[in-house]
Design a protein around this motif. Structure first.
Motif, PDB file in Angstrom:
ATOM      1  N   VAL A  75       1.010  -1.210  -0.067  1.00  0.00           N
ATOM      2  CA  VAL A  75      -0.076  -0.084   0.091  1.00  0.00           C
ATOM      3  C   VAL A  75       0.944   1.382   0.211  1.00  0.00           C
ATOM      4  N   LEU A  76       1.988   1.243   0.904  1.00  0.00           N
ATOM      5  CA  LEU A  76       2.825   2.517   1.069  1.00  0.00           C
ATOM      6  C   LEU A  76       3.770   2.562  -0.168  1.00  0.00           C
ATOM      7  N   GLU A  77       4.006   1.313  -0.919  1.00  0.00           N
ATOM      8  CA  GLU A  77       4.925   1.477  -1.919  1.00  0.00           C
ATOM      9  C   GLU A  77       4.184   2.009  -3.058  1.00  0.00           C
ATOM     10  N   LYS A  78       2.972   1.632  -3.274  1.00  0.00           N
ATOM     11  CA  LYS A  78       1.890   2.302  -4.273  1.00  0.00           C
ATOM     12  C   LYS A  78       1.797   3.746  -4.186  1.00  0.00           C
ATOM     13  N   ALA A  79       1.881   4.195  -2.914  1.00  0.00           N
ATOM     14  CA  ALA A  79       1.548   5.669  -2.708  1.00  0.00           C
ATOM     15  C   ALA A  79       2.748   6.397  -2.791  1.00  0.00           C
ATOM     16  N   GLY A  80       3.696   5.944  -2.640  1.00  0.00           N
ATOM     17  CA  GLY A  80       5.046   6.710  -2.954  1.00  0.00           C
ATOM     18  C   GLY A  80       5.401   7.386  -1.635  1.00  0.00           C
ATOM     19  N   ARG A  81       6.709   8.078  -1.715  1.00  0.00           N
ATOM     20  CA  ARG A  81       7.158   8.930  -0.668  1.00  0.00           C
ATOM     21  C   ARG A  81       6.898   8.317   0.824  1.00  0.00           C
ATOM     22  N   SER A  93       9.560   5.490   1.906  1.00  0.00           N
ATOM     23  CA  SER A  93      10.327   4.541   1.722  1.00  0.00           C
ATOM     24  C   SER A  93      10.862   4.513   3.057  1.00  0.00           C
ATOM     25  N   ILE A  94      11.217   5.407   3.859  1.00  0.00           N
ATOM     26  CA  ILE A  94      11.970   5.214   5.429  1.00  0.00           C
ATOM     27  C   ILE A  94      10.811   4.437   6.071  1.00  0.00           C
ATOM     28  N   LEU A  95       9.518   4.807   6.328  1.00  0.00           N
ATOM     29  CA  LEU A  95       8.687   3.986   6.891  1.00  0.00           C
ATOM     30  C   LEU A  95       8.686   2.552   6.721  1.00  0.00           C
ATOM     31  N   ILE A  96       8.677   2.424   5.525  1.00  0.00           N
ATOM     32  CA  ILE A  96       8.467   0.910   4.825  1.00  0.00           C
ATOM     33  C   ILE A  96       9.747   0.363   5.242  1.00  0.00           C
ATOM     34  N   ARG A  97      10.982   0.806   5.237  1.00  0.00           N
ATOM     35  CA  ARG A  97      12.084   0.026   5.873  1.00  0.00           C
ATOM     36  C   ARG A  97      12.049  -0.275   7.207  1.00  0.00           C
ATOM     37  N   LEU A  98      11.532   0.794   8.155  1.00  0.00           N
ATOM     38  CA  LEU A  98      11.245   0.526   9.396  1.00  0.00           C
ATOM     39  C   LEU A  98      10.219  -0.629   9.602  1.00  0.00           C
ATOM     40  N   LEU A  99       9.437  -0.843   8.966  1.00  0.00           N
ATOM     41  CA  LEU A  99       8.313  -1.921   8.959  1.00  0.00           C
ATOM     42  C   LEU A  99       8.976  -3.069   8.745  1.00  0.00           C
ATOM     43  N   LYS A 100       9.992  -3.144   7.538  1.00  0.00           N
ATOM     44  CA  LYS A 100      10.429  -4.559   7.392  1.00  0.00           C
ATOM     45  C   LYS A 100      11.536  -4.687   8.560  1.00  0.00           C
ATOM     46  N   THR A 101      12.323  -3.791   9.026  1.00  0.00           N
ATOM     47  CA  THR A 101      13.440  -4.200   9.876  1.00  0.00           C
ATOM     48  C   THR A 101      12.704  -4.496  11.375  1.00  0.00           C
ATOM     49  N   LEU A 149      -7.423  -0.752  12.065  1.00  0.00           N
ATOM     50  CA  LEU A 149      -6.300  -0.349  12.231  1.00  0.00           C
ATOM     51  C   LEU A 149      -6.239   0.988  11.736  1.00  0.00           C
ATOM     52  N   THR A 150      -5.704   2.147  12.220  1.00  0.00           N
ATOM     53  CA  THR A 150      -5.572   3.443  11.643  1.00  0.00           C
ATOM     54  C   THR A 150      -4.000   3.594  11.821  1.00  0.00           C
ATOM     55  N   ILE A 151      -3.287   3.735  10.472  1.00  0.00           N
ATOM     56  CA  ILE A 151      -1.864   4.352  10.427  1.00  0.00           C
ATOM     57  C   ILE A 151      -1.700   5.454  10.273  1.00  0.00           C
ATOM     58  N   LEU A 152      -0.933   6.346  10.941  1.00  0.00           N
ATOM     59  CA  LEU A 152      -0.587   7.747  10.803  1.00  0.00           C
ATOM     60  C   LEU A 152       0.889   7.678  10.170  1.00  0.00           C
ATOM     61  N   ALA A 153       1.092   7.718   8.774  1.00  0.00           N
ATOM     62  CA  ALA A 153       2.137   7.640   8.063  1.00  0.00           C
ATOM     63  C   ALA A 153       3.172   8.911   7.954  1.00  0.00           C
ATOM     64  N   PRO A 154       4.276   9.120   8.641  1.00  0.00           N
ATOM     65  CA  PRO A 154       5.228  10.138   8.049  1.00  0.00           C
ATOM     66  C   PRO A 154       5.665   9.929   6.726  1.00  0.00           C
ATOM     67  N   THR A 155       5.769  10.965   6.088  1.00  0.00           N
ATOM     68  CA  THR A 155       6.578  10.944   4.887  1.00  0.00           C
ATOM     69  C   THR A 155       8.090  11.009   4.958  1.00  0.00           C
ATOM     70  N   ASP A 156       8.546  10.650   3.702  1.00  0.00           N
ATOM     71  CA  ASP A 156      10.068  10.731   3.761  1.00  0.00           C
ATOM     72  C   ASP A 156      10.755  12.079   4.281  1.00  0.00           C
TER      73      ASP A 156
END
Length: 251
Positions: A45-51, A53-61, A79-86
């Motif tokens: 979902v976040l990859e498709k939205a773009g911007r 990448s840092i949050l995605i890396r944290l979700l994986k690690t 769930l509701t996620i508040l997603a900080p941008t790069d």
């Protein structure tokens, strides 16, 4: 003989045209139903939205991405996620994220996850403060998250950071909603400085003056030169020895 052959050919042609017409009149095969979408995957979902990448890396690690996906599939709890941008992460002091322990990185990501489903910004008007997050205790000294809503504008405060809720990035209209935030939400328990802690109170009756708390030596005279200089008087073998700072005088 020729008539018989002609009749046979005519019969064959008649049957051929009849079968062709019949096949042409048959209804077309029904279209296959569309393939249902696969289970929601937060990183996709976040990859498709773009911007993000840092949050995605944290979700994986931190392996929280897999945990979120499993929670969506196996639980009715939204769930509701508040997603900080790069850009939000880039505004932090250099090395901030890398300076955190593994546990603190997990808590930081969990602090951006609300275990309730808010499908629109208007629904945040029903939220009770402090809001509970996946990070744990919502008390002031640990993981407080307060939300104020005015119409469609939603502001979020952690006690350290004030952020604004941006546009909705994703919703499945059932269990998961993702909103963009313009700042990384920093929880008190990780990022509060020592300066924010109250100064320890003095014990009842304790003096702020070291000399007055020490008291006077019994029998000493505060007005004497020796007392003023911090000298100590001793009697040794009938001689008075006055010892000052760096000076010894024998009388």
């Amino acid at each position: 003989m020729n008539n018989h052959l002609l009749f046979t050919l005519s019969l064959v042609l008649l049957l051929y045209f009849h079968s062709t017409t019949t096949l042409a009149q048959l209804p077309a095969s029904p279209a296959l139903p569309p393939t249902p979408p696969g289970p929601t995957n937060i990183t996709k979902v976040l990859e498709k939205a773009g911007r993000f990448s840092i949050l995605i890396r944290l979700l994986k690690t931190t392996q929280l991405g897999d945990r979120i996906n499993n929670q969506i599939r196996k639980s009715d709890q939204g769930l509701t996620i508040l997603a900080p941008t790069d850009n939000a992460f880039s505004s932090l002091k250099s090395g901030t994220i890398n300076s955190l322990t593994d546990q603190q990185q997990v808590q930081l990501v969990q602090f951006h996850i609300i275990p309730s489903f808010f499908n629109t910004t208007l629904e945040f008007q029903t939220a009770s403060n402090p809001m509970r997050t996946e990070a744990g205790n919502s008390s002031f000294s640990e993981f407080p998250l307060n939300v104020t809503s005015s119409g469609t504008q939603v502001n979020v405060s952690t006690g350290i950071v004030n952020a604004t809720l941006g546009k909705r990035v994703f919703t499945d209209n059932m269990q998961l909603a993702v909103y963009q935030v313009d700042k990384v939400l920093l929880p008190m328990s990780i990022f509060a400085t020592a300066a924010t802690a109250p100064a320890p109170a003095l014990a009842p009756g304790a003096s702020k003056n070291k000399e007055s708390s020490a008291g006077n030596t019994p029998g000493s005279d505060d007005d004497s030169p020796a007392a003023d200089s911090g000298a100590v008087g001793l009697t040794m073998h009938g001689m008075l020895v006055s010892i000052g700072v760096g000076v010894a005088v024998f009388f």
